[in-house]
Design a protein around this motif. Structure first.
Motif, PDB file in Angstrom:
ATOM      1  N   LEU A   3       0.867  -1.178   0.000  1.00  0.00           N
ATOM      2  CA  LEU A   3       0.000   0.000   0.000  1.00  0.00           C
ATOM      3  C   LEU A   3       0.904   1.229   0.000  1.00  0.00           C
ATOM      4  N   TYR A   4       0.672   2.161  -0.916  1.00  0.00           N
ATOM      5  CA  TYR A   4       1.454   3.400  -0.973  1.00  0.00           C
ATOM      6  C   TYR A   4       0.525   4.573  -0.658  1.00  0.00           C
ATOM      7  N   LEU A   5       0.743   5.187   0.491  1.00  0.00           N
ATOM      8  CA  LEU A   5      -0.091   6.324   0.903  1.00  0.00           C
ATOM      9  C   LEU A   5       0.592   7.596   0.418  1.00  0.00           C
ATOM     10  N   ILE A   6      -0.051   8.324  -0.472  1.00  0.00           N
ATOM     11  CA  ILE A   6       0.574   9.488  -1.108  1.00  0.00           C
ATOM     12  C   ILE A   6      -0.230  10.738  -0.780  1.00  0.00           C
ATOM     13  N   ARG A   7       0.445  11.741  -0.233  1.00  0.00           N
ATOM     14  CA  ARG A   7      -0.248  13.006   0.063  1.00  0.00           C
ATOM     15  C   ARG A   7      -0.289  13.872  -1.197  1.00  0.00           C
ATOM     16  N   HIS A   8      -1.409  14.570  -1.399  1.00  0.00           N
ATOM     17  CA  HIS A   8      -1.527  15.456  -2.573  1.00  0.00           C
ATOM     18  C   HIS A   8      -0.414  16.507  -2.590  1.00  0.00           C
ATOM     19  N   GLY A   9      -0.162  17.082  -3.765  1.00  0.00           N
ATOM     20  CA  GLY A   9       0.857  18.115  -3.905  1.00  0.00           C
ATOM     21  C   GLY A   9       0.419  19.464  -3.349  1.00  0.00           C
ATOM     22  N   ILE A  10       1.281  20.465  -3.488  1.00  0.00           N
ATOM     23  CA  ILE A  10       1.010  21.823  -2.974  1.00  0.00           C
ATOM     24  C   ILE A  10      -0.205  22.407  -3.694  1.00  0.00           C
ATOM     25  N   ALA A  11      -1.187  22.877  -2.911  1.00  0.00           N
ATOM     26  CA  ALA A  11      -2.451  23.355  -3.486  1.00  0.00           C
ATOM     27  C   ALA A  11      -2.691  24.826  -3.132  1.00  0.00           C
ATOM     28  N   GLN A  12      -3.682  25.432  -3.785  1.00  0.00           N
ATOM     29  CA  GLN A  12      -4.102  26.802  -3.471  1.00  0.00           C
ATOM     30  C   GLN A  12      -4.401  26.938  -1.978  1.00  0.00           C
ATOM     31  N   GLU A  13      -4.093  28.110  -1.449  1.00  0.00           N
ATOM     32  CA  GLU A  13      -4.412  28.376  -0.038  1.00  0.00           C
ATOM     33  C   GLU A  13      -5.932  28.424   0.162  1.00  0.00           C
ATOM     34  N   ARG A  14      -6.342  28.192   1.398  1.00  0.00           N
ATOM     35  CA  ARG A  14      -7.763  28.344   1.737  1.00  0.00           C
ATOM     36  C   ARG A  14      -8.132  29.825   1.702  1.00  0.00           C
ATOM     37  N   THR A  15      -9.230  30.183   1.043  1.00  0.00           N
ATOM     38  CA  THR A  15      -9.742  31.557   1.110  1.00  0.00           C
ATOM     39  C   THR A  15     -11.261  31.465   1.232  1.00  0.00           C
ATOM     40  N   ALA A  16     -11.882  32.614   1.494  1.00  0.00           N
ATOM     41  CA  ALA A  16     -13.333  32.621   1.636  1.00  0.00           C
ATOM     42  C   ALA A  16     -14.015  32.367   0.298  1.00  0.00           C
ATOM     43  N   ASN A  17     -13.295  32.635  -0.814  1.00  0.00           N
ATOM     44  CA  ASN A  17     -13.906  32.561  -2.143  1.00  0.00           C
ATOM     45  C   ASN A  17     -13.879  31.182  -2.785  1.00  0.00           C
ATOM     46  N   ILE A  18     -13.198  30.259  -2.154  1.00  0.00           N
ATOM     47  CA  ILE A  18     -13.048  28.958  -2.820  1.00  0.00           C
ATOM     48  C   ILE A  18     -13.379  27.834  -1.838  1.00  0.00           C
ATOM     49  N   LYS A  19     -14.201  26.914  -2.308  1.00  0.00           N
ATOM     50  CA  LYS A  19     -14.560  25.770  -1.458  1.00  0.00           C
ATOM     51  C   LYS A  19     -13.334  24.891  -1.264  1.00  0.00           C
ATOM     52  N   ASP A  20     -13.200  24.309  -0.080  1.00  0.00           N
ATOM     53  CA  ASP A  20     -12.041  23.470   0.205  1.00  0.00           C
ATOM     54  C   ASP A  20     -11.897  22.352  -0.824  1.00  0.00           C
ATOM     55  N   GLU A  21     -13.022  21.760  -1.211  1.00  0.00           N
ATOM     56  CA  GLU A  21     -12.934  20.598  -2.116  1.00  0.00           C
ATOM     57  C   GLU A  21     -12.569  20.982  -3.545  1.00  0.00           C
ATOM     58  N   GLU A  22     -12.598  22.308  -3.820  1.00  0.00           N
ATOM     59  CA  GLU A  22     -12.277  22.748  -5.187  1.00  0.00           C
ATOM     60  C   GLU A  22     -10.877  23.328  -5.310  1.00  0.00           C
ATOM     61  N   ARG A  23     -10.148  23.402  -4.197  1.00  0.00           N
ATOM     62  CA  ARG A  23      -8.785  23.931  -4.271  1.00  0.00           C
ATOM     63  C   ARG A  23      -7.940  23.032  -5.169  1.00  0.00           C
ATOM     64  N   VAL A  24      -7.235  23.632  -6.139  1.00  0.00           N
ATOM     65  CA  VAL A  24      -6.433  22.824  -7.069  1.00  0.00           C
ATOM     66  C   VAL A  24      -4.943  22.988  -6.759  1.00  0.00           C
ATOM     67  N   LEU A  25      -4.121  22.179  -7.392  1.00  0.00           N
ATOM     68  CA  LEU A  25      -2.671  22.290  -7.210  1.00  0.00           C
ATOM     69  C   LEU A  25      -2.181  23.607  -7.816  1.00  0.00           C
ATOM     70  N   THR A  26      -1.188  24.208  -7.189  1.00  0.00           N
ATOM     71  CA  THR A  26      -0.537  25.385  -7.770  1.00  0.00           C
ATOM     72  C   THR A  26       0.390  24.914  -8.900  1.00  0.00           C
ATOM     73  N   LYS A  27       0.924  25.875  -9.642  1.00  0.00           N
ATOM     74  CA  LYS A  27       1.869  25.518 -10.712  1.00  0.00           C
ATOM     75  C   LYS A  27       3.060  24.761 -10.108  1.00  0.00           C
ATOM     76  N   GLU A  28       3.581  25.277  -8.980  1.00  0.00           N
ATOM     77  CA  GLU A  28       4.705  24.600  -8.305  1.00  0.00           C
ATOM     78  C   GLU A  28       4.300  23.192  -7.861  1.00  0.00           C
ATOM     79  N   GLY A  29       3.066  23.090  -7.341  1.00  0.00           N
ATOM     80  CA  GLY A  29       2.564  21.790  -6.877  1.00  0.00           C
ATOM     81  C   GLY A  29       2.486  20.780  -8.014  1.00  0.00           C
ATOM     82  N   ARG A  30       2.012  21.252  -9.180  1.00  0.00           N
ATOM     83  CA  ARG A  30       1.918  20.346 -10.345  1.00  0.00           C
ATOM     84  C   ARG A  30       3.305  19.913 -10.806  1.00  0.00           C
ATOM     85  N   GLN A  31       4.215  20.895 -10.916  1.00  0.00           N
ATOM     86  CA  GLN A  31       5.555  20.589 -11.442  1.00  0.00           C
ATOM     87  C   GLN A  31       6.305  19.622 -10.527  1.00  0.00           C
ATOM     88  N   LYS A  32       6.207  19.887  -9.206  1.00  0.00           N
ATOM     89  CA  LYS A  32       6.900  19.023  -8.244  1.00  0.00           C
ATOM     90  C   LYS A  32       6.316  17.602  -8.290  1.00  0.00           C
TER      91      LYS A  32
END
Lengths: 164, 164
Positions: A3-32
Motif C-alpha cells: 500500500l502506498y499512501l501518497i499526500r496530494h501536492g502543494i495546493a491553493q491556499e484556503r480563502t473565503a472565495n473557494i470551497k475546500d474541495e475545489e482547491r487545485v494544485l498550484t503551478k509549483e505543486g503540479r511541477q513538483k
C-alpha cells in the motif's frame, strides 16, 4: 500486497472565495508532483490501482501519477476525504477484494489522515509520530492473511525533497 | 535535533572461521555504501558527528560515510553493538550532551536494534512494524526538551534501492 499512501501536492491556499474541495494544485505543486512521479517511474514502481480522495487537489495528484505511467487505473473514494476513517476504508477497499499477493495499491489523500492511518496499520493506534509532507509517500506491506490493522510493516517514508 | 539511524552495508556471511565482530563489508557492500553516501551528499546532508558500533562492518560503513564528506567526526560506542540497549545509549549520548538545536547525529549500527530503537523513540515500545535493510536509513526528529522516548517523530525511512 503493498500500500502506498501518497499526500496530494502543494495546493491553493484556503480563502473565503473557494470551497475546500475545489482547491487545485498550484503551478509549483503540479511541477513538483510531475517530477516525483517521473522519479518513481525511474525507480521501477507501478501501481495496479490508484484510489484517490474526491477532492480536486487529490484527484489532480492521482491524474499526474497516472499520466507519468504509474497506473492506468484510477478510482475515487469518499472514504479518503479529510473526514474519512480507516475502518470504513478497509471495509470497502481491502476486506472484500481478493487482491493478488503482489498487488500494489496507491492511495492519494490528505493529512493528518494518511500518517495516522499508517500508524494504525503498523501499531494499532495514533501517536502523531510520523511526518508526511505534501507529495510525500509512505510504503506499507500488508500481512498476507488477517486484518492489516496493527499487523502491517512500513518499508518507506519519504518527503518529496529526497526524491528530487 | 535530528538523529539518522543507519544500518551497516552488506557484510561477509557468518562462518565458524570468523568472529562476528570481525566480519567486514563485501566488495558489493562497500560499493553500494559508497554510492549511497554520495547520494546523501548530493541531497545536501551533513552530520555533526557519526557514532558507530565498534563491530568491523559498522565501523567500515561509518568510515565510508565520512570519506564521502558526510562528517569529519567519528566516535565508537559499545552501546551500539547488537547487545546494546537504547536506555544506556540515550544516557551516554543524548542526555548529558548539550547539542545545539540543529545538530544532526548519525548512528551506525545493527538490526533489529535500530528499527526497534526507532519504534521506542516514536512510540515508547517495540512492535516490529519497521523494515530497515542493510545500508538503509531512518531519520528522526527529537523533541527540543524532555526525554526523546515516545516523543520523537520520523520523517524518513529509506531502503538503499530508493537512493541509488
Amino acid at each position: 500486497m503493498e500500500l502506498y499512501l501518497i499526500r496530494h501536492g502543494i495546493a491553493q491556499e484556503r480563502t473565503a472565495n473557494i470551497k475546500d474541495e475545489e482547491r487545485v494544485l498550484t503551478k509549483e505543486g503540479r511541477q513538483k508532483t510531475e517530477k516525483i512521479s517521473q522519479r518513481l517511474v525511474n525507480l521501477g514502481l507501478h501501481f495496479d490501482l490508484i484510489v484517490t480522495s474526491s477532492l480536486a487537489r487529490a484527484r489532480q495528484t492521482a491524474e499526474i501519477l497516472s499520466a507519468a505511467g504509474l497506473s492506468s487505473q484510477i478510482e475515487e473514494s469518499h472514504h479518503l476525504t479529510p473526514d474519512g476513517n480507516i475502518d470504513n476504508w478497509v471495509k470497502q477497499w481491502l476486506e472484500p477484494r481478493n487482491y493478488a499477493p503482489n498487488t500494489r495499491l496507491a492511495v492519494v489523500g490528505h493529512e493528518p489522515n494518511l500518517s495516522q492511518w499508517a500508524e494504525i496499520l503498523l501499531w494499532g493506534e495514533v501517536k502523531a509520530g510520523l511526518v508526511l509532507k505534501k507529495a510525500g509517500m509512505i510504503g506499507i506491506k500488508l500481512p498476507e492473511i488477517g486484518s492489516p490493522l496493527g499487523c502491517s510493516q512500513m518499508f518507506w517514508l519519504t518527503q518529496p525533497k529526497y526524491l528530487l
